[in-house]
Design a protein around this motif. Structure first.
Motif, PDB file in Angstrom:
ATOM      1  N   ARG A  60       0.838  -1.194   0.000  1.00  0.00           N
ATOM      2  CA  ARG A  60       0.000   0.000   0.000  1.00  0.00           C
ATOM      3  C   ARG A  60       0.873   1.244   0.000  1.00  0.00           C
ATOM      4  N   ALA A  61       0.396   2.286  -0.647  1.00  0.00           N
ATOM      5  CA  ALA A  61       1.139   3.539  -0.721  1.00  0.00           C
ATOM      6  C   ALA A  61       1.147   4.256   0.620  1.00  0.00           C
ATOM      7  N   SER A  62       0.071   4.184   1.399  1.00  0.00           N
ATOM      8  CA  SER A  62       0.036   4.834   2.700  1.00  0.00           C
ATOM      9  C   SER A  62      -0.208   3.788   3.773  1.00  0.00           C
ATOM     10  N   PRO A  65      -6.574   8.923   6.747  1.00  0.00           N
ATOM     11  CA  PRO A  65      -6.304   9.845   5.639  1.00  0.00           C
ATOM     12  C   PRO A  65      -6.559  11.285   6.090  1.00  0.00           C
ATOM     13  N   PRO A  66      -5.897  12.260   5.475  1.00  0.00           N
ATOM     14  CA  PRO A  66      -6.104  13.662   5.873  1.00  0.00           C
ATOM     15  C   PRO A  66      -7.551  14.070   5.580  1.00  0.00           C
ATOM     16  N   PRO A  67      -8.068  15.034   6.380  1.00  0.00           N
ATOM     17  CA  PRO A  67      -9.449  15.473   6.133  1.00  0.00           C
ATOM     18  C   PRO A  67      -9.544  16.188   4.796  1.00  0.00           C
ATOM     19  N   PRO A  68     -10.719  16.139   4.191  1.00  0.00           N
ATOM     20  CA  PRO A  68     -10.864  16.829   2.911  1.00  0.00           C
ATOM     21  C   PRO A  68     -10.809  18.334   3.115  1.00  0.00           C
ATOM     22  N   PRO A  69     -10.404  19.090   2.122  1.00  0.00           N
ATOM     23  CA  PRO A  69     -10.345  20.558   2.270  1.00  0.00           C
ATOM     24  C   PRO A  69     -11.767  21.104   2.438  1.00  0.00           C
TER      25      PRO A  69
END
Length: 161
Positions: free
Chosen positions: A130-132, A138-142
């Protein structure tokens, strides 16, 4: 048990191939296991013959070729058992192979051919990385984009020019 083929004549004379498969296709077709030169070995049909491994050993089968399949100089008309050292010819004057059986455990087997190595690599499952890391969320969406609102009126009123 493996089947080994030594090209005695034709465009590939001197070459040796070995297969551990139960069905080995022979012909000029690009997907044949034992492939003959499509431009120089013209006595060989596209899908000329097959060798099938059975419990009692290997069997040679003509696949309806135009020029016939010959075993030790005699044209075959039905499934024919193969013996170590037999010569298989493709057409009366076409290229010929010498057939040998190899025990997988013995040191008689030639080094793996490039095609066999590629087949093993292509059929081996790959590990997925996996890449992450799954431990980090995961970071929150903008935040959503809002259009700019007009500037509010000045509290002191309009300015004189």
């Amino acid at each position: 048990m493996k089947a080994q083929f030594k090209f005695l004549s034709g465009a590939r004379a001197g070459q040796v191939e070995a297969f551990g498969k139960t069905y080995i296709g022979l012909g000029r077709h690009p997907l044949s296991d034992v492939r003959f030169d499509a431009e120089r070995d013209l006595d060989v049909s596209s899908r000329h013959a097959a060798i099938i491994r059975k419990a009692e050993g290997f069997v040679l089968q003509d696949l309806g070729s135009r020029n016939g399949t010959f075993l030790n100089g005699k044209r075959i008309t039905a499934d024919t058992p193969l013996q170590d050292g037999d010569v298989i010819a493709f057409g009366a004057t076409g290229p010929a192979l010498e057939f040998h059986t190899l025990d997988r455990e013995s040191g008689d087997a030639p080094a793996t051919t490039a095609a066999e190595g590629m087949a093993v690599r292509a059929s081996t499952p790959r590990e997925v990385i996996r890449a992450s890391s799954p431990s980090r969320p995961p970071p929150p969406p903008p935040p959503p984009h809002r259009p700019a609102s007009p500037a509010p009126p000045s509290p002191t009123g309009p300015t004189a020019c």
